[in-house]
Design a protein around this motif. Structure first.
Motif, PDB file in Angstrom:
ATOM      1  N   THR A 146       0.822  -1.213   0.000  1.00 39.77           N
ATOM      2  CA  THR A 146       0.000   0.000   0.000  1.00 39.77           C
ATOM      3  C   THR A 146       0.857   1.264   0.000  1.00 39.77           C
ATOM      4  N   LEU A 147       1.999   1.220   0.678  1.00 42.31           N
ATOM      5  CA  LEU A 147       2.790   2.435   0.883  1.00 42.31           C
ATOM      6  C   LEU A 147       3.985   2.568  -0.048  1.00 42.31           C
ATOM      7  N   ASP A 148       4.474   1.467  -0.569  1.00 40.51           N
ATOM      8  CA  ASP A 148       5.722   1.511  -1.344  1.00 40.51           C
ATOM      9  C   ASP A 148       5.447   1.921  -2.786  1.00 40.51           C
ATOM     10  N   HIS A 149       5.302   3.234  -3.004  1.00 36.41           N
ATOM     11  CA  HIS A 149       5.128   3.800  -4.345  1.00 36.41           C
ATOM     12  C   HIS A 149       6.127   4.935  -4.501  1.00 36.41           C
ATOM     13  N   GLN A 150       6.644   5.094  -5.681  1.00 39.56           N
ATOM     14  CA  GLN A 150       7.699   6.077  -5.905  1.00 39.56           C
ATOM     15  C   GLN A 150       7.249   7.488  -5.554  1.00 39.56           C
ATOM     16  N   LEU A 189       4.992   8.450  -3.386  1.00 40.05           N
ATOM     17  CA  LEU A 189       4.910   8.609  -1.932  1.00 40.05           C
ATOM     18  C   LEU A 189       6.301   8.679  -1.317  1.00 40.05           C
ATOM     19  N   ASN A 190       7.215   7.865  -1.828  1.00 38.44           N
ATOM     20  CA  ASN A 190       8.585   7.881  -1.301  1.00 38.44           C
ATOM     21  C   ASN A 190       9.267   9.213  -1.583  1.00 38.44           C
ATOM     22  N   GLN A 191       9.049   9.761  -2.773  1.00 38.04           N
ATOM     23  CA  GLN A 191       9.619  11.067  -3.094  1.00 38.04           C
ATOM     24  C   GLN A 191       9.033  12.162  -2.206  1.00 38.04           C
ATOM     25  N   ALA A 192       7.730  12.084  -1.971  1.00 40.07           N
ATOM     26  CA  ALA A 192       7.090  13.080  -1.104  1.00 40.07           C
ATOM     27  C   ALA A 192       7.653  13.004   0.311  1.00 40.07           C
ATOM     28  N   ALA A 193       7.893  11.788   0.812  1.00 42.97           N
ATOM     29  CA  ALA A 193       8.459  11.640   2.155  1.00 42.97           C
ATOM     30  C   ALA A 193       9.863  12.217   2.223  1.00 42.97           C
ATOM     31  N   ALA A 194      10.669  11.967   1.180  1.00 42.70           N
ATOM     32  CA  ALA A 194      12.028  12.505   1.162  1.00 42.70           C
ATOM     33  C   ALA A 194      12.014  14.030   1.112  1.00 42.70           C
ATOM     34  N   SER A 195      11.116  14.597   0.307  1.00 42.40           N
ATOM     35  CA  SER A 195      11.028  16.059   0.223  1.00 42.40           C
ATOM     36  C   SER A 195      10.573  16.647   1.545  1.00 42.40           C
ATOM     37  N   LEU A 196       9.644  15.979   2.203  1.00 39.67           N
ATOM     38  CA  LEU A 196       9.177  16.458   3.504  1.00 39.67           C
ATOM     39  C   LEU A 196      10.324  16.491   4.509  1.00 39.67           C
ATOM     40  N   TYR A 197      11.103  15.428   4.561  1.00 39.01           N
ATOM     41  CA  TYR A 197      12.213  15.380   5.512  1.00 39.01           C
ATOM     42  C   TYR A 197      13.235  16.468   5.189  1.00 39.01           C
ATOM     43  N   ARG A 198      13.570  16.612   3.902  1.00 40.27           N
ATOM     44  CA  ARG A 198      14.568  17.612   3.512  1.00 40.27           C
ATOM     45  C   ARG A 198      14.094  19.028   3.823  1.00 40.27           C
ATOM     46  N   VAL A 222      11.503  -4.626   3.977  1.00 39.56           N
ATOM     47  CA  VAL A 222      12.883  -4.442   3.539  1.00 39.56           C
ATOM     48  C   VAL A 222      12.949  -3.686   2.220  1.00 39.56           C
ATOM     49  N   GLU A 223      12.142  -4.102   1.230  1.00 39.29           N
ATOM     50  CA  GLU A 223      12.170  -3.437  -0.070  1.00 39.29           C
ATOM     51  C   GLU A 223      11.744  -1.975   0.054  1.00 39.29           C
ATOM     52  N   HIS A 224      10.743  -1.710   0.889  1.00 42.01           N
ATOM     53  CA  HIS A 224      10.290  -0.339   1.110  1.00 42.01           C
ATOM     54  C   HIS A 224      11.433   0.506   1.699  1.00 42.01           C
ATOM     55  N   ALA A 225      12.185  -0.081   2.619  1.00 40.97           N
ATOM     56  CA  ALA A 225      13.296   0.655   3.243  1.00 40.97           C
ATOM     57  C   ALA A 225      14.348   1.031   2.207  1.00 40.97           C
ATOM     58  N   TYR A 226      14.723   0.088   1.331  1.00 46.21           N
ATOM     59  CA  TYR A 226      15.760   0.386   0.342  1.00 46.21           C
ATOM     60  C   TYR A 226      15.254   1.356  -0.724  1.00 46.21           C
ATOM     61  N   ASN A 227      13.975   1.265  -1.091  1.00 45.98           N
ATOM     62  CA  ASN A 227      13.414   2.225  -2.044  1.00 45.98           C
ATOM     63  C   ASN A 227      13.371   3.626  -1.448  1.00 45.98           C
ATOM     64  N   LEU A 228      13.024   3.714  -0.175  1.00 43.20           N
ATOM     65  CA  LEU A 228      13.019   5.016   0.488  1.00 43.20           C
ATOM     66  C   LEU A 228      14.423   5.603   0.561  1.00 43.20           C
ATOM     67  N   ALA A 229      15.406   4.768   0.878  1.00 41.61           N
ATOM     68  CA  ALA A 229      16.778   5.258   0.978  1.00 41.61           C
ATOM     69  C   ALA A 229      17.244   5.828  -0.361  1.00 41.61           C
ATOM     70  N   GLN A 230      16.849   5.187  -1.440  1.00 37.97           N
ATOM     71  CA  GLN A 230      17.222   5.683  -2.758  1.00 37.97           C
ATOM     72  C   GLN A 230      16.639   7.067  -3.015  1.00 37.97           C
ATOM     73  N   GLU A 231      15.361   7.285  -2.657  1.00 35.72           N
ATOM     74  CA  GLU A 231      14.721   8.587  -2.862  1.00 35.72           C
ATOM     75  C   GLU A 231      15.288   9.638  -1.914  1.00 35.72           C
ATOM     76  N   PHE A 232      15.625   9.243  -0.701  1.00 34.87           N
ATOM     77  CA  PHE A 232      16.222  10.196   0.244  1.00 34.87           C
ATOM     78  C   PHE A 232      17.578  10.672  -0.271  1.00 34.87           C
ATOM     79  N   ARG A 233      18.367   9.761  -0.804  1.00 33.29           N
ATOM     80  CA  ARG A 233      19.666  10.167  -1.349  1.00 33.29           C
ATOM     81  C   ARG A 233      19.485  11.049  -2.580  1.00 33.29           C
ATOM     82  N   ALA A 234      18.457  10.737  -3.385  1.00 32.43           N
ATOM     83  CA  ALA A 234      18.191  11.574  -4.560  1.00 32.43           C
ATOM     84  C   ALA A 234      17.786  12.987  -4.153  1.00 32.43           C
ATOM     85  N   ALA A 235      17.204  13.132  -2.969  1.00 31.73           N
ATOM     86  CA  ALA A 235      16.804  14.450  -2.477  1.00 31.73           C
ATOM     87  C   ALA A 235      17.964  15.205  -1.829  1.00 31.73           C
TER      88      ALA A 235
END
Length: 835
Positions: A359-363, A365-374, A389-402
């Motif tokens: 439900t949560l692991d979508h690009q 949503l992950n980008q929005a979370a990274a932008s919010l944190y930044r 696990v997959e959600h964690a690694y996908n989030l890490a990728q978007e956080f680094r991209a931000a």
């Protein structure tokens, strides 16, 4: 059991005998029975716990035991050790680390329980001779060297609910509750210090924490006591006070082979993870030692913890720990969720992680979370919880991209890689750790400041363990920040746990502290990362508490988060209490914050009726009738203005406002009702209308006087004359004349009412009557005071001039001025002047 002294001849001999026995027993047991300055006759009096320990020690010595038996150590060893530690003015560990107040409280509570246990009538030994047996434990749990962490339930077990079998060791199982980051490891070290003559077994739920405990206890000076597990038959090969650290999974598999003589104290770290069927069964099957369970969980599973560890020795709520400055305060930020998780089922007390991840692991949503944190926190150190696990690694990728220094870790991360990543985080090379429940318990990093729940949880235990990662104090951390993805007005009834539902807080204020402020500033130089918002909203589901929040904090309440009934209640409170200088920002809140029309109407009506400020009442009445008013509400306003004592001084201004509203068509009512209101208001302003008619039409007073002083057919004739005169006058004058007229007979009344209808349309008549009344004045009290001072000043100047020229202008021989004619004020001046 043999008594130490039998029929002493003198008190001195008895005292000397007690002292000698105490010194002998101290050399044998390794713990003092008598300390310097104590009176042996008092502290070793018959019946006391220390005397019982001494008597039993003497008995074992005389029986030929060179060292205390395991039963004696269980019964008295920890008690004497706690007395020794607590006897110091500043209790401390072997390394010199002083225990803090709450840690001392835990030790003192344990001592109290041990002393009380000696006074119970039950068998103090509780050696399990009543037939309690331990069944074999299936070896289907993770091995002690596994890199996969057990997440939800310890050792993949089901919770042991409502155990009713024999439990002989329950009387020796205790617990204490201290919040995460408050120093439970140091408290455990305090028990290790008190148990210097006992064998100690420490159990925790993860292999990572075993290493952490060994490191911490070594730093505190107990590294020389570490020992491998002592099994049956190996007791003579080891020392008498071993210190062993293992996992619950290991203990559940090997408890049958552990020596029953080597360990007298078992310390259970994170005791809430020892509630599974296999772990709790292993604990009950190993009943000889004293157990001390340490936990940080709140009310949710208190019952289950108490089933395994019945007696509580100390309870330090999270709020008290924050108030004492033991942990970092917590601030909260709520972010409305984008993805709906209403359909995600709850399994085993928490959301199904696989479905939650899908439900949560979508690009996006992950980008929005990274932008919010930044945007909100930039490079502030934090920890993010993902739904797999997959959600964690996908989030890490978007956080680094931000542009953030982020890294993902999970149960799949190799141990060496995990250690390197955590070390890089401590060095500041990584600022955001994203994980799937790996770092929910046990892991400590004081620099961690932000806790973002990108994977919501329905478990209070899991939530509290998560936020515990950011509750440790740090020189550059003013407060921990918890980010919850829930609606801003979400109550505690929501399935998703939030910081406010965990702490049962009454209201949410964005960026504000949810835990109490510490009594003293711990970090004076730390700058806060979140600024509290000026508004708040109640989030408690309790109706009485919600209304109490609205009543107490009405000035800061944001009405758009309230339901319609609460908005009306809030508007009522605000209408009564708002001050004149607060009106502008309050109107902005009403209009810009999405308050309902009913809320606005309720506020204006209440303000017009009950506010103590006269200017605000007039403004509120004017604003209320600037919009369409329903029949019942307008009738209430007419009654208010014409009869309420609060409008006595402002009645003319209020009547004029309502007449203008009728003239402009703001009252939603039939024509007949509008006419009744119009002439009712005109009647309330009769004196002013009379003066208006008399000033424009000199015959008005005579006609009104004749009408009022006549009866019978003469009265009807005078009514006809007045009506004919009113119809020939201009509408404002004619309306004023008819407003002052009153018939005493049905025929006279009919003539007056018919004339009122012939004056013109109802709106024209209401407008004409309103024009006869003075404009309401809303000058401030400061302006009135200024005018009053100016009048007093001018009056004083005039009196001084008159006094100086008294002899020249009609003064008598004594200098007293002659009386002058002073014009009398108009009789109705008080009614015509506005406040």
């Amino acid at each position: 059991m043999q008594e130490i002294t039998e029929q002493p001849t003198t008190a001195s001999e008895a005292t000397n005998g007690l002292t000698a026995a105490a010194l002998r027993a101290e050399a044998w047991a390794g713990e003092p029975f008598l300390r310097e300055g104590e009176d042996p006759a008092r502290v070793l009096a018959p019946g006391t716990s220390r005397r019982r320990a001494l008597d039993d020690a003497v008995a074992e010595i005389e029986a030929g035991l060179r060292t205390p038996s395991s039963n004696w150590k269980v019964e008295y060893g920890l008690m004497l050790g706690l007395e020794r530690v607590l006897a110091d003015e500043r209790p401390h560990l072997a390394s010199g680390t002083e225990l803090r107040r709450h840690q001392v409280d835990a030790l003192a509570g344990m001592l109290t329980e041990l002393i009380a246990s000696h006074e119970r009538e039950a068998d103090p030994n509780g050696n399990g001779a009543n037939g309690a047996t331990a069944e074999a434990v299936e070896e289907d749990e993770p091995g002690e060297d596994s890199t996969e962490d057990v997440l939800d339930e310890p050792a993949d077990e089901e919770e042991d609910e409502d155990y009713t079998g024999p439990d002989p060791g329950a009387v020796r199982r205790y617990r204490f509750r201290h919040p995460t980051a408050s120093g439970k490891t140091i408290a455990a070290a305090g028990f290790v210090e008190a148990a210097r003559t006992l064998g100690v077994l420490i159990l925790t739920h993860r292999r990572l924490l075993v290493s952490q405990f060994q490191r911490d206890l070594t730093d505190e000076g107990y590294g020389d006591r570490f020992s491998p597990t002592i099994e049956r038959g190996q007791e003579p090969l080891r020392g008498g006070n071993p210190l062993t650290i293992q996992t619950y999974a290991w203990f559940a598999r090997h408890q049958e082979s552990i020596s029953r003589e080597a360990y007298q104290l078992v310390i259970c770290d994170e005791a809430h993870t020892a509630l599974g069927e296999k772990t709790s069964k292993a604990i009950r099957s190993f009943p000889e030692p004293i157990y001390i369970g340490m936990t940080a969980t709140e009310q949710l599973i208190a019952k289950q913890v108490s089933d395994v560890f019945p007696a509580s020795v100390d309870d330090l709520p999270l709020q008290d720990a924050a108030r004492r400055g033991l942990i970092a305060p917590l601030r909260n930020l709520r972010v409305p969720p984008v993805a709906a998780i209403n359909q995600v089922p709850i399994v085993g007390g928490d959301f199904d992680q696989d479905i939650l991840a899908k439900t949560l692991d979508h690009q996006a949503l992950n980008q929005a979370a990274a932008s919010l944190y930044r945007d909100r926190f930039d490079n502030t150190p934090g920890i993010v919880y993902a739904a797999g696990v997959e959600h964690a690694y996908n989030l890490a990728q978007e956080f680094r991209a931000a542009g953030l220094k982020a890294e993902a870790v999970s149960g799949r991360t190799p141990p060496v890689r995990l250690a390197e990543t955590l070390a890089a985080y401590e060095r500041g090379e990584i600022n955001v750790l994203i994980n799937a429940m790996l770092l929910a318990e046990g892991w400590n990093s004081p620099r961690a400041t932000v806790c973002m729940h990108l994977a919501p949880t329905a478990s209070r235990r899991v939530y509290q363990q998560r936020i515990g990662r950011i509750m440790r104090t740090h020189p550059r951390k003013e407060a921990g920040i918890v980010v919850d993805f829930v609606p801003k007005a979400a109550t505690h009834n929501e399935r998703v746990i939030s910081l406010h539902s965990l702490l049962d807080a009454d209201f949410y204020r964005e960026g504000a502290r949810v835990t109490p402020a510490p009594r003293r500033r711990i970090q004076r130089r730390a700058r806060r990362k979140l600024t509290p918002a000026p508004w708040l909203v109640p989030v408690t589901p309790d109706v009485r508490r919600r209304l109490a929040v609205i009543t107490r904090e009405w000035q800061r309440i944001d009405p758009k988060y309230l339901d319609e009934d609460e908005q009306r209640y809030w508007a009522t409170i605000a209408g009564r209490q708002i001050r004149f200088d607060e009106r502008a920002p309050f109107v902005e809140k009403l209009t810009a914050r999405g308050a309902s029309k009913a809320c606005l109407e309720q506020f204006l009506a209440t303000c017009a009726a009950e506010n103590p400020n006269r200017r605000l009442r007039i403004i509120a009445l004017s604003d209320r009738v600037s919009m369409t008013v329903e029949r019942a509400d307008f009738d209430d306003l007419v009654t208010l203005v014409t009869q309420a004592p609060t409008w006595e001084k402002d009645r003319m201004g209020g009547v004029r406002i309502l007449l203008r509203a009728i003239a402009e068509g703001k009252a939603d009512a039939p024509e007949q009702i509008l006419a009744r209101w119009t002439w009712r208001l005109a009647r309330a302003s009769r004196k002013v209308q009379d003066r208006r008619a008399s000033s424009e039409f000199p015959e008005a007073k005579r006609l009104l006087g004749a009408l009022a002083n006549s009866r019978g057919h003469r009265h009807e004739e005078n009514a006809a004359k007045l009506v004919n005169a009113a119809l020939d006058l201009p509408p404002p004058v004619g309306a004023a004349l008819l407003a002052s007229a009153e018939g005493y007979t049905p025929r006279a009344t009919q003539l007056i009412e018919a004339a009122r209808e012939r004056l013109g349309s109802l709106q024209e008549v209401a407008g004409a009557l309103a024009e006869n009344l003075p404009q309401p004045k809303v000058t401030s009290g400061r302006s009135r005071r200024r005018k009053r001072r100016k009048r007093k000043k001018s009056t004083g100047i005039q009196q001084g001039q008159q006094h100086q020229s008294g002899q020249k202008k009609g003064a008598d021989e004594n200098g007293v001025p002659a009386p002058t004619a002073v014009p009398a004020p108009e009789p109705a001046a008080a009614e015509t002047s506005a406040p």
